[in-house]
Design a protein around this motif. Sequence first.
Motif, PDB file in Angstrom:
ATOM      1  N   GLN A  16       0.864  -1.169   0.000  1.00  0.00           N
ATOM      2  CA  GLN A  16       0.000   0.000   0.000  1.00  0.00           C
ATOM      3  C   GLN A  16       0.901   1.220   0.000  1.00  0.00           C
ATOM      4  O   GLN A  16       2.100   1.121   0.291  1.00  0.00           O
ATOM      5  CB  GLN A  16      -0.879   0.034   1.248  1.00  0.00           C
ATOM      6  CG  GLN A  16      -1.872  -1.092   1.338  1.00  0.00           C
ATOM      7  CD  GLN A  16      -2.662  -1.048   2.633  1.00  0.00           C
ATOM      8  OE1 GLN A  16      -2.265  -0.399   3.583  1.00  0.00           O
ATOM      9  NE2 GLN A  16      -3.788  -1.736   2.659  1.00  0.00           N
ATOM     10  N   VAL A  17       0.351   2.375  -0.310  1.00  0.00           N
ATOM     11  CA  VAL A  17       1.134   3.610  -0.282  1.00  0.00           C
ATOM     12  C   VAL A  17       1.604   3.861   1.144  1.00  0.00           C
ATOM     13  O   VAL A  17       0.828   3.768   2.094  1.00  0.00           O
ATOM     14  CB  VAL A  17       0.300   4.802  -0.804  1.00  0.00           C
ATOM     15  CG1 VAL A  17       1.067   6.101  -0.653  1.00  0.00           C
ATOM     16  CG2 VAL A  17      -0.074   4.578  -2.250  1.00  0.00           C
ATOM     17  N   GLY A  18       2.896   4.134   1.300  1.00  0.00           N
ATOM     18  CA  GLY A  18       3.481   4.383   2.613  1.00  0.00           C
ATOM     19  C   GLY A  18       4.207   3.198   3.203  1.00  0.00           C
ATOM     20  O   GLY A  18       4.916   3.347   4.202  1.00  0.00           O
ATOM     21  N   ASP A  19       4.055   2.018   2.620  1.00  0.00           N
ATOM     22  CA  ASP A  19       4.749   0.837   3.132  1.00  0.00           C
ATOM     23  C   ASP A  19       6.248   0.939   2.895  1.00  0.00           C
ATOM     24  O   ASP A  19       6.698   1.418   1.859  1.00  0.00           O
ATOM     25  CB  ASP A  19       4.237  -0.438   2.454  1.00  0.00           C
ATOM     26  CG  ASP A  19       2.868  -0.857   2.942  1.00  0.00           C
ATOM     27  OD1 ASP A  19       2.363  -0.230   3.895  1.00  0.00           O
ATOM     28  OD2 ASP A  19       2.302  -1.802   2.366  1.00  0.00           O
ATOM     29  N   VAL A  20       7.027   0.472   3.862  1.00  0.00           N
ATOM     30  CA  VAL A  20       8.482   0.388   3.736  1.00  0.00           C
ATOM     31  C   VAL A  20       8.841  -1.088   3.745  1.00  0.00           C
ATOM     32  O   VAL A  20       8.437  -1.819   4.650  1.00  0.00           O
ATOM     33  CB  VAL A  20       9.185   1.127   4.892  1.00  0.00           C
ATOM     34  CG1 VAL A  20      10.684   0.942   4.810  1.00  0.00           C
ATOM     35  CG2 VAL A  20       8.825   2.605   4.863  1.00  0.00           C
ATOM     36  N   LEU A  21       9.586  -1.532   2.727  1.00  0.00           N
ATOM     37  CA  LEU A  21       9.962  -2.937   2.674  1.00  0.00           C
ATOM     38  C   LEU A  21      11.353  -3.101   2.095  1.00  0.00           C
ATOM     39  O   LEU A  21      11.886  -2.186   1.469  1.00  0.00           O
ATOM     40  CB  LEU A  21       8.944  -3.755   1.868  1.00  0.00           C
ATOM     41  CG  LEU A  21       8.780  -3.447   0.396  1.00  0.00           C
ATOM     42  CD1 LEU A  21       8.521  -4.747  -0.342  1.00  0.00           C
ATOM     43  CD2 LEU A  21       7.603  -2.531   0.195  1.00  0.00           C
ATOM     44  N   THR A  22      11.942  -4.256   2.354  1.00  0.00           N
ATOM     45  CA  THR A  22      13.256  -4.567   1.816  1.00  0.00           C
ATOM     46  C   THR A  22      13.093  -5.630   0.741  1.00  0.00           C
ATOM     47  O   THR A  22      12.411  -6.625   0.949  1.00  0.00           O
ATOM     48  CB  THR A  22      14.212  -5.077   2.913  1.00  0.00           C
ATOM     49  OG1 THR A  22      13.618  -6.170   3.577  1.00  0.00           O
ATOM     50  CG2 THR A  22      14.527  -3.983   3.911  1.00  0.00           C
TER      51      THR A  22
END
Length: 106
Positions: A16-22
């Motif tokens: 979703q917009v705003g998610d932070v992932l590696t």
Amino acid sequence: MAYAVFKTGGKQYRVQVGDVLTVDRIATLAQDREATFDQVLLVEADGTTKIGTPTVSGATVTAKVLDAAARGAKGVAFKFKRRKGFHKKKGFRAALTKIEITAIKG
């Protein structure tokens, strides 16, 4: 809230917009740059769902690169053969890229 499923590095991510992932290291990206992923498999927005065959045409996921040289947790590959005195230990750390999702279009 809108979400999408996209593919990079042989893995699929639901974002979703705003998610932070590696994600696995993307060598062509530098820090504080913008990345666009066009292999979008599914887009859901405003109660309508678009499913790709295999990808949704015209759909993109845009992300900002937070850290282009991140390293994963230390992993250990340990081999041994019982009763033979054979032991082999080798460590590794995965190369990763940390991104933040800024927009989903599709």
